[in-house]
Design a protein around this motif. Structure first.
Motif, PDB file in Angstrom:
ATOM      1  N   GLY A  57       0.706  -1.116   0.108  1.00 17.54           N
ATOM      2  CA  GLY A  57      -0.008  -0.009   0.068  1.00 17.54           C
ATOM      3  C   GLY A  57       0.848   1.359   0.034  1.00 17.54           C
ATOM      4  N   LYS A  58       2.163   1.395  -0.081  1.00 15.76           N
ATOM      5  CA  LYS A  58       2.998   2.465  -0.275  1.00 15.76           C
ATOM      6  C   LYS A  58       3.778   2.453  -1.285  1.00 15.76           C
ATOM      7  CE  LYS A  58       3.935   2.744   4.849  1.00 15.76           C
ATOM      8  NZ  LYS A  58       4.972   2.910   5.902  1.00 15.76           N
ATOM      9  N   ARG A  59       4.188   3.636  -1.847  1.00 16.03           N
ATOM     10  CA  ARG A  59       4.672   3.860  -3.091  1.00 16.03           C
ATOM     11  C   ARG A  59       6.457   3.881  -2.694  1.00 16.03           C
ATOM     12  NH1 ARG A  59       2.472   2.416  -7.403  1.00 16.03           N
ATOM     13  NH2 ARG A  59       3.772   3.703  -8.777  1.00 16.03           N
ATOM     14  N   LEU A  60       7.010   3.197  -3.667  1.00 16.70           N
ATOM     15  CA  LEU A  60       8.398   3.100  -3.467  1.00 16.70           C
ATOM     16  C   LEU A  60       9.030   3.897  -4.829  1.00 16.70           C
ATOM     17  CD1 LEU A  60       8.929  -0.588  -2.977  1.00 16.70           C
ATOM     18  CD2 LEU A  60       8.837   1.180  -1.296  1.00 16.70           C
ATOM     19  N   ALA A  61      10.202   4.587  -4.568  1.00 16.06           N
ATOM     20  CA  ALA A  61      10.758   5.423  -5.770  1.00 16.06           C
ATOM     21  C   ALA A  61      11.454   4.496  -6.515  1.00 16.06           C
ATOM     22  CB  ALA A  61      11.725   6.701  -5.011  1.00 16.06           C
ATOM     23  N   LEU A  62      12.008   3.611  -6.049  1.00 10.81           N
ATOM     24  CA  LEU A  62      12.799   2.188  -7.079  1.00 10.81           C
ATOM     25  C   LEU A  62      11.895   0.956  -6.673  1.00 10.81           C
ATOM     26  CD1 LEU A  62      16.527   3.176  -6.639  1.00 10.81           C
ATOM     27  CD2 LEU A  62      15.281   3.251  -8.538  1.00 10.81           C
ATOM     28  N   PRO A  63      11.960  -0.059  -7.561  1.00 11.76           N
ATOM     29  CA  PRO A  63      11.250  -1.361  -7.071  1.00 11.76           C
ATOM     30  C   PRO A  63      12.061  -2.182  -6.405  1.00 11.76           C
ATOM     31  CG  PRO A  63      11.876  -1.146  -9.572  1.00 11.76           C
ATOM     32  CD  PRO A  63      12.245   0.218  -8.914  1.00 11.76           C
TER      33      PRO A  63
END
Length: 352
Positions: A57-63
């Motif tokens: 449920g959280k966005r990451l700047a890098l995968p």
């Protein structure tokens, strides 16, 4: 070998991973058998690229997930604080090591608590099959909540346990436990291997049991059988030496798992990924995220947070260049591009 506490064993693992040859040369992830196709006119600028991803449920700047490493000792606490800080600064996910030490001795809990340095990062707790069975669903929830984790990783490490002198020997009832955990934790549960890989058959059964996130964690990086073999004596050491190359190479585990599970099941590819190009290849083959541990741990041990940050800088730059040079604006577009599979990887995929 005298009996060791869980905390002693964790520090022993750190010593070996920092200095010993825990990556047998004969073990290969097979990403060298993957070629991405160059695009001479990508019609993109670096600033056009979107490397973001989502987990729990959280966005990451890098995968990128800094996959579970350690906990339970003062030394482990320092590793966790530095790498959780790295995750917070750069929008990564951070995995803690097995919480067995914490379950056995409450005084070690602070070595797993990183929210003071990573208030918004994705933090993943870590529990083994046997520990989860012994503490029950409520116990797993307590372990998760006590460190304010966003999700829990259930690790599957039968090969490691069998080589470990004090390891588990009974792995019955695993799928039933996974079903119960999936029902209780939903999409906050991640089930991962630990360097021996998920086959497509096992990945499908786990997905059918309700698991929404899988880490294939294949052969090619740190061999936990080798780690335990270096700690063991007698028969365990001899058998561990023989089986240090046991497992499914990461690239093969990833492709076979991707084919076996619905698109809605998210896959993490870990196990021997060492570069941004490795990451790009894994993403092109169907991973939603990639996981790395040893490069960041060794950098932190040799030069602290600054050295780990330097490793990340190179990995991120390499990944972004690979995206642009395939004409891919984001991971979804990269996955639509042609990929060339060579040699041994094709042989593995014919079997698994």
């Amino acid at each position: 070998m005298p009996n060791m506490t869980t905390a002693d064993r964790k520090d022993s693992h750190l010593d070996l991973c920092a200095t010993a040859e825990v990556e047998p040369a004969e073990n290969r992830s097979l990403f060298e058998c993957v070629r991405l196709v160059h695009c001479a006119l990508p019609e993109l600028a670096l600033t056009d690229l979107d490397t973001s991803a989502e987990l729990f449920g959280k966005r990451l700047a890098l995968p990128l997930v800094l996959t579970g490493m350690t906990g339970g000792t003062e030394r482990a606490a320092a590793v966790n604080r530095d790498l959780a800080t790295l995750a917070e600064r750069h929008g990564l996910a951070f995995g803690l090591g097995s919480q067995r030490a914490m379950a056995e001795e409450v005084a070690t809990a602070d070595s797993y608590r990183v929210r003071s340095v990573a208030p918004t990062a994705v933090v993943v707790g870590y529990v083994g099959l046997t520990l989860a069975a012994s503490v029950g669903i409520d116990g797993v929830r307590r372990l998760k909540d006590s460190i304010q984790a966003d999700g829990m990783a259930l690790h599957l490490n039968a090969a490691q346990e069998l080589t470990q002198p004090e390891g588990d020997r009974d792995f019955r009832g695993g799928y039933q436990l996974v079903e119960r955990l999936a029902a209780a934790l939903g999409d906050r549960l991640l089930v991962k291997e630990t360097g021996c890989g998920l086959s497509g058959v096992v990945a499908r059964r786990l997905a059918n049991a309700g698991v929404k996130v899988l880490d294939v964690s294949g052969l090619g990086g740190t061999s936990w059988v080798r780690v335990e073999q270096l700690r063991a004596e007698g028969v365990s050491a001899e058998v561990g030496a023989e089986l240090s190359g046991w497992g499914i190479p990461t690239a093969a585990a990833l492709v076979s798992s991707r084919k076996a599970v619905p698109a809605s099941v998210r896959l993490v590819a870990s196990g021997g990924l060492r570069t941004g190009l490795d990451a790009a290849k894994a993403l092109a083959l169907g991973a939603d995220l990639v996981g790395m541990a040893l490069p960041f741990f060794r950098a932190q041990q040799s030069g602290g947070l600054a050295a780990a940050e330097r490793v990340l800088e190179v990995v991120a730059a390499s990944l972004r260049q690979a995206l642009l040079l395939t004409g891919s604006r984001d991971v979804a577009e990269l996955r639509s591009k042609s990929v060339v599979l060579l040699g041994e990887l094709k042989d593995w995929l014919a079997a698994v």
